[in-house]
Design a protein around this motif. Structure first.
Motif, PDB file in Angstrom:
ATOM      1  N   GLU A 295    -138.228 146.023  -6.592  1.00 46.19           N
ATOM      2  CA  GLU A 295    -138.201 145.985  -8.055  1.00 46.19           C
ATOM      3  C   GLU A 295    -139.575 146.299  -8.666  1.00 46.19           C
ATOM      4  O   GLU A 295    -139.676 146.747  -9.804  1.00 46.19           O
ATOM      5  CB  GLU A 295    -137.739 144.605  -8.541  1.00 46.19           C
ATOM      6  N   TYR A 296    -140.594 146.005  -7.923  1.00 52.83           N
ATOM      7  CA  TYR A 296    -141.964 146.173  -8.434  1.00 52.83           C
ATOM      8  C   TYR A 296    -142.244 147.630  -8.838  1.00 52.83           C
ATOM      9  O   TYR A 296    -142.988 147.892  -9.774  1.00 52.83           O
ATOM     10  CB  TYR A 296    -142.952 145.718  -7.353  1.00 52.83           C
TER      11      TYR A 296
ATOM     12  N   GLU B 268    -140.789 140.681  -5.595  1.00 47.43           N
ATOM     13  CA  GLU B 268    -140.461 141.983  -6.199  1.00 47.43           C
ATOM     14  C   GLU B 268    -140.833 143.134  -5.280  1.00 47.43           C
ATOM     15  O   GLU B 268    -140.111 144.136  -5.208  1.00 47.43           O
ATOM     16  CB  GLU B 268    -141.187 142.120  -7.536  1.00 47.43           C
TER      17      GLU B 268
ATOM     18  N   GLN C 181    -131.389 143.839 -15.252  1.00 44.36           N
ATOM     19  CA  GLN C 181    -131.211 142.472 -15.744  1.00 44.36           C
ATOM     20  C   GLN C 181    -129.918 142.332 -16.555  1.00 44.36           C
ATOM     21  O   GLN C 181    -129.170 141.355 -16.414  1.00 44.36           O
ATOM     22  CB  GLN C 181    -132.400 142.050 -16.612  1.00 44.36           C
TER      23      GLN C 181
ATOM     24  N   LYS D 161    -139.336 151.263 -13.203  1.00 44.86           N
ATOM     25  CA  LYS D 161    -139.915 151.334 -14.550  1.00 44.86           C
ATOM     26  C   LYS D 161    -139.345 150.223 -15.409  1.00 44.86           C
ATOM     27  O   LYS D 161    -138.349 149.590 -15.039  1.00 44.86           O
ATOM     28  CB  LYS D 161    -139.587 152.684 -15.189  1.00 44.86           C
ATOM     29  N   GLU D 162    -139.985 149.964 -16.566  1.00 48.90           N
ATOM     30  CA  GLU D 162    -139.565 148.887 -17.476  1.00 48.90           C
ATOM     31  C   GLU D 162    -138.112 149.053 -17.910  1.00 48.90           C
ATOM     32  O   GLU D 162    -137.361 148.073 -17.959  1.00 48.90           O
ATOM     33  CB  GLU D 162    -140.470 148.851 -18.714  1.00 48.90           C
ATOM     34  N   ARG D 163    -137.724 150.330 -18.236  1.00 54.16           N
ATOM     35  CA  ARG D 163    -136.361 150.595 -18.688  1.00 54.16           C
ATOM     36  C   ARG D 163    -135.340 150.264 -17.584  1.00 54.16           C
ATOM     37  O   ARG D 163    -134.301 149.680 -17.841  1.00 54.16           O
ATOM     38  CB  ARG D 163    -136.253 152.078 -19.083  1.00 54.16           C
ATOM     39  N   GLN D 164    -135.700 150.611 -16.372  1.00 50.49           N
ATOM     40  CA  GLN D 164    -134.799 150.358 -15.239  1.00 50.49           C
ATOM     41  C   GLN D 164    -134.664 148.856 -14.947  1.00 50.49           C
ATOM     42  O   GLN D 164    -133.580 148.372 -14.617  1.00 50.49           O
ATOM     43  CB  GLN D 164    -135.323 151.085 -13.998  1.00 50.49           C
ATOM     44  N   LYS D 165    -135.802 148.144 -15.109  1.00 47.11           N
ATOM     45  CA  LYS D 165    -135.787 146.689 -14.880  1.00 47.11           C
ATOM     46  C   LYS D 165    -134.880 145.984 -15.884  1.00 47.11           C
ATOM     47  O   LYS D 165    -134.072 145.118 -15.523  1.00 47.11           O
ATOM     48  CB  LYS D 165    -137.200 146.119 -15.009  1.00 47.11           C
ATOM     49  N   LYS D 166    -134.989 146.415 -17.175  1.00 45.39           N
ATOM     50  CA  LYS D 166    -134.158 145.807 -18.218  1.00 45.39           C
ATOM     51  C   LYS D 166    -132.680 146.075 -17.984  1.00 45.39           C
ATOM     52  O   LYS D 166    -131.822 145.198 -18.171  1.00 45.39           O
ATOM     53  CB  LYS D 166    -134.574 146.334 -19.585  1.00 45.39           C
ATOM     54  N   ARG D 167    -132.381 147.348 -17.550  1.00 44.89           N
ATOM     55  CA  ARG D 167    -131.000 147.727 -17.291  1.00 44.89           C
ATOM     56  C   ARG D 167    -130.413 146.866 -16.158  1.00 44.89           C
ATOM     57  O   ARG D 167    -129.263 146.401 -16.225  1.00 44.89           O
ATOM     58  CB  ARG D 167    -130.926 149.209 -16.931  1.00 44.89           C
TER      59      ARG D 167
END
Length: 354
Positions: A260-261, A255, A272, A264-270
């Motif tokens: 990716e590390y 990551e 995926q 933010k959480e929202r960006q990671k989900k988007r």
């Protein structure tokens, strides 16, 4: 002058004179004895034939004792024994009896022109299964190979357990030992039997006695017809290095490398979700292509153009029609019109004359 080849050969039918008491009138100074053990399954047979053994050895002034408790046979010389080699023959006799040779055959060892050979074959082959197969090969189907060998060598052969007992003339015993050892080395006995048959025929010719027989004997070469099958997966050894292999990257390291590390959480989900949608779109596209294959029309074959018949070779239909009409008028086997008219005129003339 005498030919040297005649001096070296033994005349046909010559026998060594028998050893008598006159050759050794004083007898033997010391008492000699030999003992041998026998297996439990031979006990009943030896018990039965032991009086015959004692009688046969008594003719040569040798004593024989059977110990059923210990499971042994003993032969000893006496004061009357004059033949020093009689005890050796008696030792061979009890050895053969212990190796399952019947008394009728074993007693022949007491004759001057008969010898015996006990060949140990148990330690010649490593695997037990291979040993059993090669021992069976020596016997042959229904004992045919062993019988052929006995006829060619003039020997009695007994295959029992881990030994082969042979009884016969010295020349035959030499051949038997060679065949048995070759069989245990994975050389089929049929090759040696063929050689022995050729030698037997050559020995009948007196001219070939002094000549070499190598040119007549067959030369068998070992052929490995089947090549060793190579494995599908070949394990290749890597070069040795004293350093340990590099440590595999963890998920966090991957990551960090891709960046990716730091998302933010929202960006990671988007991200995926986008990957999942892209995979789904590819799968839908592939499925649609498979369905559309059924609606694709097949390629039509090219139409072959017929060649026009030239005007010269055209059929005259009118001429054929006329031929058909004429044929219909005529009856099958009827005379032509001209002949019919002439016949009718002749008939009329005949009537007028009447």
């Amino acid at each position: 002058t005498v030919d040297e080849s005649e001096l070296l050969t033994v005349p046909d039918g010559w026998k060594e004179p028998a050893f008598t008491r006159e050759d050794n009138p004083k007898g033997l100074l010391e008492e000699s004895s030999f003992a041998t053990l026998f297996p439990k399954y031979r006990e009943a047979y030896l018990k039965e034939c032991w009086p015959l053994v004692q009688k046969a050895l008594g003719e040569h002034y040798v004593n024989a004792a059977l110990d059923l408790i210990e499971g042994s046979m003993t032969v000893t010389t006496t004061k009357k024994t004059f033949d020093p080699y009689a005890i050796i023959r008696a030792r061979d006799l009890i050895k053969l009896l212990a190796r399952s040779v019947p008394f009728e055959q074993a007693v022949r060892i007491l004759q001057d022109d008969v010898a015996c050979d006990i060949i140990k074959i148990g330690s010649l082959v490593r695997k037990r299964e291979t040993f059993i197969k090669r021992r069976a090969r020596l016997l042959g189907p229904k004992g045919s190979t062993l019988k052929a060998l006995e006829l060619l060598t003039n020997c009695y052969i007994m295959v029992q357990g881990n030994t082969v007992s042979a009884l016969g003339p010295f020349s035959g015993l030499k051949e038997v030992r060679k065949v048995v050892l070759d069989t245990m080395k994975n050389i089929h006995p049929i090759y040696n039997i063929k050689t022995l048959m050729i030698k037997r025929e050559l020995a009948k010719d007196p001219e070939l006695r002094t000549q070499s027989w190598e040119r007549f004997l067959p030369k068998f070469k070992r052929k490995n017809l089947k090549k060793r099958k190579e494995p599908k997966k070949k394990n290749t050894k890597k070069e040795y290095t004293p350093f340990p292999p590099p440590q595999p990257e963890s998920q966090i390291d991957k990551e960090l490398a891709s960046g990716e590390y730091f998302l933010k959480e929202r960006q990671k989900k988007r991200k995926q979700m986008e990957e999942i949608k892209a995979k789904q779109a590819d799968a839908i596209k592939r499925r649609q292509e498979e369905r559309n294959k059924a609606f694709i029309p097949p390629k039509e074959k090219a139409v072959v153009k017929t060649k026009k018949v030239p005007a010269e070779k055209k059929i005259d239909i009118e001429a054929i029609k006329e031929k058909v009409k004429n044929a219909k008028k005529k009856k099958l086997g009827a005379l032509p019109e001209e002949e019919v008219k002439l016949k009718m005129a002749a008939d009329e003339k005949k009537k007028k004359k009447k």
